[in-house]
Design a protein around this motif. Structure first.
Motif, mmCIF file in Angstrom:
data_model
loop_
_atom_site.group_PDB
_atom_site.id
_atom_site.type_symbol
_atom_site.label_atom_id
_atom_site.label_comp_id
_atom_site.label_asym_id
_atom_site.label_seq_id
_atom_site.Cartn_x
_atom_site.Cartn_y
_atom_site.Cartn_z
ATOM 1 N N GLU A 154 -2.737 -1.060 -1.680
ATOM 2 C CA GLU A 154 -1.782 -1.789 -2.517
ATOM 3 C C GLU A 154 -1.932 -3.296 -2.374
ATOM 4 O O GLU A 154 -1.387 -4.059 -3.175
ATOM 5 C CB GLU A 154 -0.355 -1.378 -2.151
ATOM 6 C CG GLU A 154 -0.058 0.098 -2.384
ATOM 7 C CD GLU A 154 1.320 0.490 -1.890
ATOM 8 O OE1 GLU A 154 2.066 -0.405 -1.405
ATOM 9 O OE2 GLU A 154 1.664 1.688 -1.977
ATOM 10 N N HIS A 155 -2.684 -3.736 -1.356
ATOM 11 C CA HIS A 155 -2.765 -5.159 -1.051
ATOM 12 C C HIS A 155 -4.189 -5.708 -1.043
ATOM 13 O O HIS A 155 -4.368 -6.923 -1.060
ATOM 14 C CB HIS A 155 -2.130 -5.424 0.313
ATOM 15 C CG HIS A 155 -0.703 -4.981 0.395
ATOM 16 N ND1 HIS A 155 0.346 -5.719 -0.087
ATOM 17 C CD2 HIS A 155 -0.158 -3.836 0.907
ATOM 18 C CE1 HIS A 155 1.478 -5.077 0.126
ATOM 19 N NE2 HIS A 155 1.202 -3.931 0.731
ATOM 20 N N ARG A 162 -7.419 7.263 -4.495
ATOM 21 C CA ARG A 162 -7.045 6.003 -5.134
ATOM 22 C C ARG A 162 -8.315 5.351 -5.664
ATOM 23 O O ARG A 162 -9.375 5.455 -5.036
ATOM 24 C CB ARG A 162 -6.343 5.061 -4.152
ATOM 25 C CG ARG A 162 -5.021 5.564 -3.609
ATOM 26 C CD ARG A 162 -3.930 5.603 -4.673
ATOM 27 N NE ARG A 162 -2.630 5.955 -4.104
ATOM 28 C CZ ARG A 162 -2.188 7.200 -3.941
ATOM 29 N NH1 ARG A 162 -2.982 8.220 -4.279
ATOM 30 N NH2 ARG A 162 -0.999 7.443 -3.411
#
Length: 244
Positions: free
Chosen positions: A53-54, A74
């Motif tokens: 996510e980062h 992902r």
């Protein structure tokens, strides 16, 4: 290399804890660049998913194909079967290296050399683990006895590095910082007993004796626990440094 978690990969994915948001806030606060991260010994990918996510891309490696089979897909995570000490990662490509509850299984010197090979200048390295679960005064003596006496012959010596929070494992990096966190969950007795079945010592006992050692305490623990859920607490310790 020791693979102590393939046999119980499904149990591990369901019953092991994840890590608190505060831990990731701490990591990100000490990581300037968000290009590529390497989550080493990713297991079922729980840390890799958060890092994704980062970071633009996350490389997630583990020696257990069975564990990786449990990991969420992902688009910016690459899962690969690989030992910690020799990876397919490109040199000078990684901004953050993370190892959750696993560095005590590594060849430390070889792993640290690999970290230096794959990291960019001023990259961050973070290693953490969590100690013995704590419940309530009426249950903790039973859990401690099971951990340190009943299971003691079945723990690998590597396990005891957890008890002293990696104090004996070299960490040859700069600007070293330490942090403590607490994971708190509400679990039933059944959930807790299944968590115990993820222990490497329990799996080792069962392979040697053909019996589930958790059953040795299941009845007593269930009676003490009661029908309600109880709070369980896991103390998390972390060390973080910079690659000079």
């Amino acid at each position: 290399m020791l693979d102590r978690f393939s046999a119980q990969a499904e149990l591990y994915a369901r019953y092991r804890i994840d890590y608190p948001p505060e831990l990731y806030v701490f990591l990100l606060a000490h990581t300037a660049r968000r290009g590529q991260a390497w989550d080493c010994a990713t297991g079922n990918g729980q840390v890799a998913v958060v890092l994704a996510e980062h970071f633009a891309h996350v490389h997630a490696t583990d020696i257990s194909a069975a564990q990786l089979a449990q990991a969420p897909v992902r688009p910016n995570i690459t899962y690969q079967v690989s030992p910690a000490e020799h990876t397919p990662l490109a040199a000078a490509s990684v901004d953050l290296v993370t190892v959750g509850q696993a560095v005590h299984w590594f060849d430390t010197e070889a792993f640290n050399q690999e970290v230096r090979r794959v990291t960019c200048a001023d990259a961050t390295v973070a290693e953490w683990g969590y100690g013995l679960v704590q419940v309530y005064e009426d249950l903790d003596p039973l859990i401690r006895q099971f951990y340190s006496e009943t299971m003691r012959p079945y723990w690998d010596e590597n396990r005891w590095h957890i008890d002293d929070e990696y104090a004996r494992i070299p960490f040859p990096f700069e600007e070293v910082q330490h942090a403590q966190f607490l994971v708190q969950r509400q679990w039933s007795a059944e959930w807790f007993l299944n968590y115990l079945r993820t222990w490497s010592s329990v799996v080792k006992y069962e392979k040697q004796h053909g019996q589930d050692p958790v059953l040795l305490i299941a009845e007593q623990l269930t009676q003490l626990w009661g029908q309600q859920e109880r709070e369980v607490r896991f103390p998390v310790f972390l060390r973080l440094g910079k690659v000079s």
